[in-house]
Design an enzyme around this catalytic site. Structure first.
Site, PDB file in Angstrom:
ATOM      1  CD  GLU A 234      -3.091  -0.880   0.507  1.00  0.00           C
ATOM      2  OE1 GLU A 234      -3.189   0.146  -0.238  1.00  0.00           O
ATOM      3  OE2 GLU A 234      -3.782  -1.849   0.538  1.00  0.00           O
ATOM      4  CB  CYS A 268      -2.034   7.158   1.269  1.00  0.00           C
ATOM      5  SG  CYS A 268      -3.207   6.266   2.372  1.00  0.00           S
TER       6      CYS A 268
END
Ligand code: NAP
Length: 464
Positions: A234, A268
């Site tokens: 990720e 993010c």
């Protein structure tokens, strides 16, 4: 990078930790492998009871652990409390759903017959010891969204957390221990990033998950691939936020402020590039810039603060360099673009910033802005918006504001990202898969997809 708690609001070093020596890492690896041998045979019911207990403890600890997080990485206290609550919710969700998500699958009768079997079933079995390399920006949530499904699937976890959040890392180990998980089910390894390779190559470690930057992901992915071990990565994001003429522009601008500055801009899935149709560009820009200017920047322990400091001095330097580079190349700063005067001497603050006149060769267009800096673009139709939105190495999530169903459909068809959020901002939820495309990584967390990533999917074929 030292393993230490350093308060980003004032730069004060609160506590420095020694990295674990090699023999202690070895002891913990052996303990993890030994624990897995028995833990893997526990029932979903037993695991769920332990995870529910962890959720209850986390709820009781919420204020205390929120203060620890805010001290270690600077997120506003209110957001830290919300993060702890979200973690407890995800634990309960997996405690309730894991048995169903991992129940045996039975292929269709004609296929079973065609294979010559009396019966066939597909079973989800745990993989073993999973190494989690995690970032500081959501220091509880990133770990829990790995740990809750991994533990429910019967795996055991080793956490190598970011070096600037050691107290949160140690809290997590203690939380699972207090909840009653067997010793060795979840261990925190206080080690630097250089120790990761040796741990990952150890034959007792079955797989790894990393949330963090692209360079870290590339390194861990390469080592795991060399060892033929499963990984989930990720990584970074530069999510587009597209606003079309049919949108509720006032609402889109209001949510844009939160979407860009949540977690002090260090998320993010924060919206980072604002791509606005020319018909509503002026109105959106006026409202968005005024919203960004009105944010209260300050001490993250203050209940009224909306934007705290960046988590590290280096993080602020990186952000300043991106903005300065863009301005030198002709970009225009509409607000912010500097350190707040009140915090010029102490802490790693940066003003909420909107910057426009971006060209596609600027660093700020191509790289991730990890702080409260928004780039703003004007486009004349959806095709141009999608082309610009896709003009990035990243593909984590995306946002579009429109009430035109044909536009929603085209956006969802053409955008290169792992998420599409329409008339709202991206937010993870335990029931929905989460992850990216392109250089934002691969694999999925959360939902059924997340819990199955670290399972050995086994076909059991029984002859007639
Ligand atoms: P980072 O510097 O990559 O660090 C993340 C973790 O990786 C830390 O534990 C770090 O340890 C470790 N690490 C760094 N380099 C490594 C290497 N070469 N080998 C092994 N481990 C290594 O990232 P960060 O600054 O903490 O986090 C920010 C980044 O994470 C951003 O790019 C953000 O977009 C991304 N992120 C992605 C998601 C997502 O779900 N896609 C979620 C959150 C954050 P040390 O601290 O000891 O260096």
């Amino acid at each position: 990078m030292p393993i230490a708690t350093v308060n980003p609001a004032n730069g004060e070093t609160i506590r420095v930790y020694d990295a674990l020596p090699d023999d202690e890492i070895e002891r913990r690896l052996a303990l993890a492998a030994e624990t897995f041998r028995t833990y893997r045979t526990t029932t979903f019911f037993e695991r769920a009871r332990l995870l529910q207990a962890a959720a209850d403890l986390l709820d009781a600890d919420r204020d205390d652990i929120a203060r620890v997080m805010t001290t270690e990485m600077g997120k506003p206290l209110m957001a830290a409390r919300a993060e702890a609550a979200k973690c407890a919710k995800a634990m309960r969700w997996y405690a309730e759903h894991a048995a169903e998500l991992l129940s045996d699958e039975h292929p269709a009768a004609p296929d079973v017959e065609d294979s010559g079997a009396a019966s066939v079933h597909v079973r989800y079995r745990p993989l073993g010891v999973v190494l989690a390399v995690m970032p500081w920006n959501f220091p509880l949530w990133q770990v829990v969204r790995f740990a809750a499904p991994a533990l429910m699937a019967g795996n055991v976890g080793l956490l190598k957390h970011a070096s600037n959040v050691p107290q949160t890392a140690l809290y997590l180990e203690d939380l699972f221990r207090r909840a009653g998980f067997p010793e060795g089910c979840f261990q925190t390894l206080l080690v630097g990033s250089r120790a990761v390779e040796g741990i990952l190559r150890d034959r007792r470690v079955a797989a790894a998950t990393l949330t963090g930057s692209e360079p870290a992901g590339r390194s861990v992915g390469a080592i795991a691939s060399d060892e033929v071990k499963k990984t989930v990565l990720e990584l970074g994001g530069s999510d587009p936020y597209v606003v079309m003429p049919s949108a509720d522009v006032a609402k889109a601008a209001q949510v844009a402020v939160t979407a860009r500055t949540q977690n002090n801009g260090q998320s993010c899935i924060a919206a980072k590039r604002f791509i606005v149709h020319t018909d509503v560009y002026d109105e959106f820009t006026r409202l968005f810039v005024s919203g960004m200017r009105d944010l209260k920047v300050g001490d993250p322990m203050d209940e009224n603060t909306q934007v705290g400091p960046l988590a590290s001095e280096q993080g602020r330097t990186d952000l300043e360099e991106l903005v300065d580079d863009a301005v030198e190349s002709g970009a225009t700063v509409l607000c912010g673009g500097r350190r707040p005067e009140a915090y010029a001497k102490a802490g790693w603050f940066y003003e909420p910033t909107v910057i426009t006149d971006i060209t596609q060769d600027m660093r700020i267009h191509l790289e991730e802005t990890f702080g409260p800096v928004a780039t703003l673009y004007r486009v004349s139709d959806l095709d141009e918006a999608v082309a610009l939105a896709n003009d990035t190495p990243f593909g984590l999530s995306s946002n579009v504001w429109t009430h035109d169903t044909a536009e929603i459909d085209r956006f969802a068809r053409d955008i290169e990202a792992g998420g599409v959020y329409v008339n709202g901002m991206t937010a993870s939820h335990p029931a929905f898969p989460f992850g990216g495309a392109k250089r934002s990584g691969y694999g999925r967390e959360l939902a059924a997809h997340g819990i199955r990533e670290f399972c050995n999917i086994t076909t059991v074929w029984v002859g007639a």
